[in-house]
Design a protein around this motif. Structure first.
Motif, PDB file in Angstrom:
ATOM      1  N   ASP A  51       0.828  -1.208   0.000  1.00 16.04           N
ATOM      2  CA  ASP A  51       0.000   0.000   0.000  1.00 16.04           C
ATOM      3  C   ASP A  51       0.862   1.258   0.000  1.00 16.04           C
ATOM      4  O   ASP A  51       0.620   2.191  -0.775  1.00 16.04           O
ATOM      5  N   GLU A  52       1.875   1.282   0.864  1.00 18.85           N
ATOM      6  CA  GLU A  52       2.733   2.465   0.928  1.00 18.85           C
ATOM      7  C   GLU A  52       3.547   2.612  -0.355  1.00 18.85           C
ATOM      8  O   GLU A  52       3.768   3.733  -0.847  1.00 18.85           O
ATOM      9  N   ASN A  79       2.595   6.679  -6.898  1.00 20.25           N
ATOM     10  CA  ASN A  79       1.563   7.540  -7.491  1.00 20.25           C
ATOM     11  C   ASN A  79       1.707   8.998  -7.045  1.00 20.25           C
ATOM     12  O   ASN A  79       1.202   9.898  -7.715  1.00 20.25           O
ATOM     13  N   THR A  80       2.408   9.221  -5.943  1.00 21.48           N
ATOM     14  CA  THR A  80       2.653  10.589  -5.473  1.00 21.48           C
ATOM     15  C   THR A  80       3.844  11.220  -6.182  1.00 21.48           C
ATOM     16  O   THR A  80       3.771  12.365  -6.636  1.00 21.48           O
ATOM     17  N   TYR A  81       4.937  10.481  -6.308  1.00 24.17           N
ATOM     18  CA  TYR A  81       6.185  11.061  -6.809  1.00 24.17           C
ATOM     19  C   TYR A  81       6.534  10.638  -8.239  1.00 24.17           C
ATOM     20  O   TYR A  81       7.392  11.269  -8.858  1.00 24.17           O
ATOM     21  N   GLU A 119      -3.229  -0.685  -9.952  1.00 22.93           N
ATOM     22  CA  GLU A 119      -3.323   0.551  -9.175  1.00 22.93           C
ATOM     23  C   GLU A 119      -2.224   1.572  -9.451  1.00 22.93           C
ATOM     24  O   GLU A 119      -2.388   2.754  -9.147  1.00 22.93           O
ATOM     25  N   ILE A 131       2.676   1.727  -3.415  1.00 25.76           N
ATOM     26  CA  ILE A 131       1.813   2.255  -4.467  1.00 25.76           C
ATOM     27  C   ILE A 131       1.528   3.733  -4.240  1.00 25.76           C
ATOM     28  O   ILE A 131       1.563   4.541  -5.181  1.00 25.76           O
ATOM     29  N   ARG A 132       1.260   4.113  -2.977  1.00 23.10           N
ATOM     30  CA  ARG A 132       1.020   5.528  -2.677  1.00 23.10           C
ATOM     31  C   ARG A 132       2.243   6.380  -3.024  1.00 23.10           C
ATOM     32  O   ARG A 132       2.114   7.468  -3.593  1.00 23.10           O
ATOM     33  N   HIS A 133       3.406   5.883  -2.671  1.00 23.89           N
ATOM     34  CA  HIS A 133       4.627   6.638  -2.939  1.00 23.89           C
ATOM     35  C   HIS A 133       4.828   6.827  -4.449  1.00 23.89           C
ATOM     36  O   HIS A 133       5.126   7.940  -4.916  1.00 23.89           O
ATOM     37  N   ASP A 136      -0.304   4.146 -11.554  1.00 25.92           N
ATOM     38  CA  ASP A 136      -0.672   4.991 -12.693  1.00 25.92           C
ATOM     39  C   ASP A 136       0.574   5.318 -13.514  1.00 25.92           C
ATOM     40  O   ASP A 136       1.298   6.277 -13.224  1.00 25.92           O
TER      41      ASP A 136
END
Length: 418
Positions: A328-329, A335-337, A359, A331-333, A361
């Motif tokens: 989860d972290e 998609n953020t950076y 998930e 993928i978040r990282h 992008d």
């Protein structure tokens, strides 16, 4: 010389050539591509001599080792450029392909057919191979091309374009189908960005500054190609030897290209075992490693990473490393950076692989493979015009079909609209 007028003159010549190219038989285009490949090999010494001037000037200007690698040509690279043209020659011609055909209740038959875009402009930096890729792809897809390379490769580009122009002329095509803007100033680039009368699309290919300048200043439609802040995430279930090989390849094989990774994410469950090994090997390969606090606690020799590092495309022997709490972290990282270019997961967990594919992008998402494969030649396209990171018209490596558009054709037998 008035370079604004020169750009317009070459635009007019390209527009006239595009009308000829649009209806050329495949055999004629393929004959021209074969002549272009032959010309590169025949003029090899002339091209290499010009390239040596560019490399010498690049060293004097302080270009990084990675940028010098992108700039440098040798016989093997020229053979590779010629081979790319031969591969294009063997690929199916997209022009005239009937994409769809259907019949309406009133008897009209409506179809979609592939046609060329027309005149393609490309602004790019220190990569002479782009000159050949762009010219070959544009020609095979029935388009004229206007090339605007950077000052770093101007001598190489002049020599290459001279060889290509003479080859297409000998094959019976108008020389205007391949144009080079020889002025390397911003004024010439600005003129090309506003050449709406003659240019159908503009493609920037280079670093973040170049792409941003074109997107913000062009009045011609732009296909945005990719800044490559790419990642590999090593999952808790990863085969560590596989992960080691993928990370080293993705970072070190050619760090100055957009599909090289700039960030490594490692699951906290395997960080103790994996990070010391990979940091040691990256350092041995000449890579400067910058890490999060957890990374530095395991590898004290690593420099501290800043917030800016997570979003930086280095194009150099530098990598930022972060330990994450899990998928989860990660993928978040990303998609953020990330910059929506190429991302990879190394895992033996099927559900994690599928979630990552769905998930994240990005234009290209990998499971258990290096991001370095995001390339038109590696994808079987012969070459590429660039890696599109946008979502309109084209995404990922831009091959022949991405350099076409659709024309509707309608067959009737006297229908009128009530």
């Amino acid at each position: 010389m008035n370079w604004v007028e020169e750009v317009k003159r070459k635009g007019r010549a390209a527009k006239a050539a595009s009308r000829v190219l649009a209806t050329l038989p495949t055999a004629v285009k393929d004959r021209a591509l074969a002549a272009m490949a032959g010309a590169l090999l025949e003029r090899q010494e002339e091209i290499l001599t010009a390239n040596r001037l560019d490399v010498e000037e690049g060293r004097a200007r302080g270009l990084s080792a990675a940028l010098l690698d992108r700039l440098t040509l040798d016989p093997a690279r020229i053979r590779g450029m010629a081979e790319g043209l031969k591969v294009l020659r063997a690929l199916p011609d997209p022009i005239g392909e009937v994409v769809a055909m259907w019949k309406r209740p009133n008897g009209l038959r409506i179809g979609q057919v592939r046609v060329p875009l027309g005149v393609i402009g490309i602004i790019y930096e220190a990569r002479p191979n782009v000159t050949v890729d762009a010219a070959g792809l544009a020609l095979k897809a029935g388009n004229a091309v206007i090339l605007k390379g950077g000052s770093e490769a101007i001598n190489s580009n002049k020599a290459i374009v001279k060889a290509l122009q003479e080859a297409v002329s000998a094959a019976g095509l108008p020389q205007g189908c391949i144009q080079l803007i020889e002025d390397t100033t911003r004024a010439a680039a600005a003129a090309l960005m506003k050449l709406n009368e003659y240019l159908d699309v503009l493609i920037p290919r280079g670093g973040a500054g170049l792409i941003r300048a074109v997107v913000e200043n062009a009045t011609v439609p732009v296909i945005e190609t990719g800044v490559g802040n790419c990642h590999v995430y090593v999952d808790a279930s990863a085969d560590r030897e596989m992960a080691r090989r993928i990370v080293l390849n993705a970072k070190c094989s050619r760090p100055g290209v957009c599909n090289a990774i700039e960030n490594l994410l490692v699951d906290e469950a395997i960080a103790d075992a994996f990070l010391p090994v990979i940091v040691r090997e990256l350092t041995a390969a000449g890579v400067e490693v910058r890490g999060c606090p957890r990374t530095r606690s395991l590898c004290p020799e690593v420099k501290p990473a800043t917030e800016e590092d997570w979003g930086t495309e280095y194009l150099d022997y530098i990598i930022a490393v972060k330990v994450v709490a899990g998928l989860d972290e990660a993928i978040r990282h990303i998609n953020t950076y990330g910059t929506h270019h190429s991302e990879a997961i190394v895992t033996e967990n099927y559900s994690h692989a599928q979630r990552f594919l769905e998930e994240v992008d990005a234009a290209a998402v990998y499971v258990n493979a290096s991001t370095r494969f995001t390339d038109g030649f590696e994808f079987g396209f012969g070459a590429e015009m660039g890696i599109s990171t946008q979502k309109l018209h084209a995404r990922g490596p831009m091959g022949l079909k991405e350099l076409t558009t659709i024309k509707y054709i309608i067959y009737g037998n006297g229908q009128i609209r009530e």
